[in-house]
Write an enzyme that holds these catalytic residues in place. Structure first.
Site, PDB file in Angstrom:
ATOM      1  N   LYS A  19     -15.362  39.331  22.517  1.00  0.00           N
ATOM      2  CA  LYS A  19     -16.663  38.779  22.103  1.00  0.00           C
ATOM      3  C   LYS A  19     -16.471  37.400  21.459  1.00  0.00           C
ATOM      4  O   LYS A  19     -17.184  36.446  21.768  1.00  0.00           O
ATOM      5  CB  LYS A  19     -17.285  39.760  21.091  1.00  0.00           C
ATOM      6  CG  LYS A  19     -18.767  39.619  20.914  1.00  0.00           C
ATOM      7  CD  LYS A  19     -19.291  40.587  19.878  1.00  0.00           C
ATOM      8  CE  LYS A  19     -19.474  42.002  20.400  1.00  0.00           C
ATOM      9  NZ  LYS A  19     -19.873  42.946  19.336  1.00  0.00           N
TER      10      LYS A  19
ATOM     11  N   GLU B 141     -33.751  42.379   8.627  1.00  0.00           N
ATOM     12  CA  GLU B 141     -34.037  41.557   9.793  1.00  0.00           C
ATOM     13  C   GLU B 141     -35.117  42.241  10.633  1.00  0.00           C
ATOM     14  O   GLU B 141     -35.068  43.444  10.833  1.00  0.00           O
ATOM     15  CB  GLU B 141     -32.726  41.469  10.594  1.00  0.00           C
ATOM     16  CG  GLU B 141     -32.794  40.594  11.784  1.00  0.00           C
ATOM     17  CD  GLU B 141     -33.304  39.231  11.429  1.00  0.00           C
ATOM     18  OE1 GLU B 141     -32.669  38.560  10.616  1.00  0.00           O
ATOM     19  OE2 GLU B 141     -34.361  38.839  11.958  1.00  0.00           O
TER      20      GLU B 141
ATOM     21  N   CYS C 152     -32.836  50.520  18.057  1.00  0.00           N
ATOM     22  CA  CYS C 152     -33.411  50.477  16.704  1.00  0.00           C
ATOM     23  C   CYS C 152     -34.401  51.607  16.419  1.00  0.00           C
ATOM     24  O   CYS C 152     -34.120  52.485  15.620  1.00  0.00           O
ATOM     25  CB  CYS C 152     -34.082  49.136  16.480  1.00  0.00           C
ATOM     26  SG  CYS C 152     -32.938  47.774  16.679  1.00  0.00           S
TER      27      CYS C 152
ATOM     28  N   LEU D 170     -36.060  41.018  13.835  1.00  0.00           N
ATOM     29  CA  LEU D 170     -36.140  40.386  15.154  1.00  0.00           C
ATOM     30  C   LEU D 170     -36.265  41.406  16.284  1.00  0.00           C
ATOM     31  O   LEU D 170     -35.724  42.505  16.220  1.00  0.00           O
ATOM     32  CB  LEU D 170     -34.974  39.428  15.404  1.00  0.00           C
ATOM     33  CG  LEU D 170     -33.541  39.910  15.518  1.00  0.00           C
ATOM     34  CD1 LEU D 170     -33.240  40.443  16.895  1.00  0.00           C
ATOM     35  CD2 LEU D 170     -32.626  38.740  15.205  1.00  0.00           C
TER      36      LEU D 170
ATOM     37  N   ALA E 155     -49.428  52.693  26.308  1.00  0.00           N
ATOM     38  CA  ALA E 155     -48.963  54.060  26.569  1.00  0.00           C
ATOM     39  C   ALA E 155     -47.995  54.061  27.747  1.00  0.00           C
ATOM     40  O   ALA E 155     -48.063  53.208  28.626  1.00  0.00           O
ATOM     41  CB  ALA E 155     -50.154  54.955  26.887  1.00  0.00           C
TER      42      ALA E 155
ATOM     43  N   THR F  75     -25.417  49.778  12.678  1.00  0.00           N
ATOM     44  CA  THR F  75     -25.461  51.056  11.946  1.00  0.00           C
ATOM     45  C   THR F  75     -26.000  52.114  12.903  1.00  0.00           C
ATOM     46  O   THR F  75     -27.134  52.555  12.770  1.00  0.00           O
ATOM     47  CB  THR F  75     -26.375  50.955  10.705  1.00  0.00           C
ATOM     48  OG1 THR F  75     -27.643  50.418  11.109  1.00  0.00           O
ATOM     49  CG2 THR F  75     -25.786  50.076   9.639  1.00  0.00           C
TER      50      THR F  75
ATOM     51  N   GLY G 189     -37.506  53.160  23.167  1.00  0.00           N
ATOM     52  CA  GLY G 189     -36.063  53.382  23.189  1.00  0.00           C
ATOM     53  C   GLY G 189     -35.407  52.213  22.501  1.00  0.00           C
ATOM     54  O   GLY G 189     -36.020  51.570  21.659  1.00  0.00           O
TER      55      GLY G 189
ATOM     56  N   LYS H  75     -37.705  47.705   5.884  1.00  0.00           N
ATOM     57  CA  LYS H  75     -37.273  47.669   7.282  1.00  0.00           C
ATOM     58  C   LYS H  75     -37.548  48.996   8.002  1.00  0.00           C
ATOM     59  O   LYS H  75     -38.142  49.031   9.081  1.00  0.00           O
ATOM     60  CB  LYS H  75     -35.774  47.336   7.333  1.00  0.00           C
ATOM     61  CG  LYS H  75     -35.138  47.442   8.700  1.00  0.00           C
ATOM     62  CD  LYS H  75     -35.815  46.490   9.675  1.00  0.00           C
ATOM     63  CE  LYS H  75     -35.460  46.774  11.093  1.00  0.00           C
ATOM     64  NZ  LYS H  75     -34.386  46.009  11.605  1.00  0.00           N
TER      65      LYS H  75
END
Ligand code: UGA
Length: 436
Positions: free
Chosen positions: A37, A150, A262, A152, A254, A87, A259, A206
């Site tokens: 990465k 955050e 988050c 976003l 609807a 997380t 998914g 959050k």
């Protein structure tokens, strides 16, 4: 002297934050344990798809302000350290796995200079920040810790970072707030609302926001179930209630539900944390939100079986969409891919198309069929499932597709296709929550 920043964890959140902070003029060092990465980011290449971030990253790398490394000691020069690691849901339960957050803070602790501020951005169970601050007081008493959740959205990551609809900071003292005000000055100057909170409230903001959004989606999907039973149309219902400004028309689409990395894991972790705190009952409703959401996937499969037969072994099903939402290549907990995999497990031959997420989808489900274009995907299919509402699917010509398929049956799992257009091209058209 201008503040120097470090960003620990260079995934979705971290890479975006690092590039955006660099674009505000800060010198930024991004740190991650994944050498591949870091190698890509250092070359100005993005390891995932996010509109606008690729060009921003490339141009910020060229300025020389933005650098990346796997070496944690490189943060020693920075004044403010943003923790942006993941997380995820733990493997053995609903709670969030805090391994990466803890090791990120431990990793930088020996290198923190006097007066520096560690700022958590990751989504964590309430109480985590206080615990980390106490640990830091032992391991690096020269530094302080704040939280800055955050908000976003994938697909709008740069916009949401540089022009957010609010900035929330959880701080234990005025100094931490002043430092964060200095970092975010250009964004505050745009008139962005600034909310100072204590540490636990900032963490709760959050998960409360994501729980509310999940609730809105499951609410409309529950209405879709009732509309199907009662002969109503959820798209008309959503439009009608959405005109009430107290309700609002956003997040009332609807379909097969939410998914991604988050919403699903955040509501589960929130329930787990509430139970630990003795407030289980307060969030019991989130269990129902989760159940409605997962039921939407099953309802699509039920429509498929009703249209074909219970035994799906001799059928080819074309699935349009694999990403958890359009303008993303993210397939984490993607309802589309989950449905595709379930249909394949039930014996159907399933071929999936997605404009950006095929590579990630293949890694997750290597045995699914994948097609490079829509035409190849739908060729000789018995049924088309529209599961991620990419713009290019809305622009498809149902007349042209009719010549390619075996049976002209389409199920719109996102209520995004033009029903009249498909029907007038001779298709049998179903959508979740629309009974006719
Ligand atoms: C979500 C939140 O919207 C962000 O504010 C938050 O910062 C982020 O999680 C996070 O915690 O990091 P994101 O996961 O990018 O952002 O996706 P959303 O745009 O919220 O969509 C989530 C899911 O809900 C998608 O699968 C989408 O298809 C679905 N959805 C959304 C619906 O089914 N109906 C709707 O009306 C809206």
């Amino acid at each position: 002297m201008a503040l120097k920043l470090s960003v620990v964890g260079c995934g979705y959140l971290g890479a975006t934050h690092a590039a955006c902070m660099s674009s505000l003029g800060f010198e930024v060092i991004g740190v991650d344990t994944d050498p591949e990465k870091i190698a890509m980011l250092s070359k100005g290449e993005l390891p995932f798809y996010e509109p606008g971030l690729d060009t921003l990253l490339a141009s910020e790398i060229k300025t020389g302000r933005l650098t990346f490394t796997t070496d944690f000691s490189a943060v020693a020069d920075a004044d403010v350290h943003f923790i942006c690691v993941g997380t995820p849901q733990s493997k053995d339960g609903l709670a969030a796995d805090l391994t990466y957050v803890k090791s990120a803070v431990q990793g930088i602790a020996p290198h923190l200079k006097k007066g520096s501020l560690v700022v958590g951005k990751s989504t964590v169970p309430v109480g985590t920040a206080q615990g980390l601050r106490e640990q830091l007081a032992q391991s690096a008493p020269q530094a302080d810790l704040a939280w800055n959740p955050e908000f976003l959205r994938e697909g709008f990551a740069v916009e949401d970072t540089l022009t957010p609809n609010r900035l929330v900071v959880g701080v234990a003292n005025d100094r931490a707030e002043e430092i964060l005000k200095e970092v975010y000055k250009p964004i505050i100057d745009l008139g962005t609302p600034w909310i100072r909170a204590d540490l636990p409230t900032s963490e709760l903001v959050k998960v409360a926001a994501n729980s509310f959004l999940a609730t809105k989606i499951s609410f409309i999907n529950a209405m879709a179930e009732v509309c199907e039973a009662a002969g109503g149309d959820v798209t008309v219902l959503a439009k009608a209630i959405g005109y009430d400004p107290r309700i609002g028309n956003r997040f009332l689409q609807a379909g097969i539900g939410f998914g991604g990395g988050c919403l699903p894991k955040d509501i589960r972790a929130f329930m787990a944390r509430a139970e630990e705190l003795g407030a289980k009952q307060a969030l019991e409703f989130l269990r129902e939100i989760d159940a409605i959401n997962l039921r939407a996937r099953q309802r699509v499969i039920d429509v498929v079986r009703a249209e074909l037969t219970d035994d799906l072994t001799s059928y080819k099903i074309a699935v349009l969409g694999a990403a958890f939402k359009p303008d993303s290549d993210d397939v984490r907990d993607s309802p589309a891919l989950d449905i595709a995999a379930q249909l394949q497990a039930a014996g159907a031959s399933v071929v999936v198309h997605d404009p950006k997420a095929i590579e990630n989808a293949r890694k997750r489900f290597p045995k699914l069929g994948f097609a490079a274009n829509v035409q190849e995907c739908v060729k000789d299919s018995d049924l088309i499932l529209h599961l991620t509402e990419w713009r290019e699917y809305r622009e498809l010509d149902p007349n042209a597709l009719a010549a390619l398929v075996k049976k002209k049956i389409v199920i719109d799992g996102r209520n995004a296709l033009d029903r009249d257009k498909w029907r007038s091209a001779g298709w049998k058209f179903h959508a979740l929550g629309r009974s006719d």
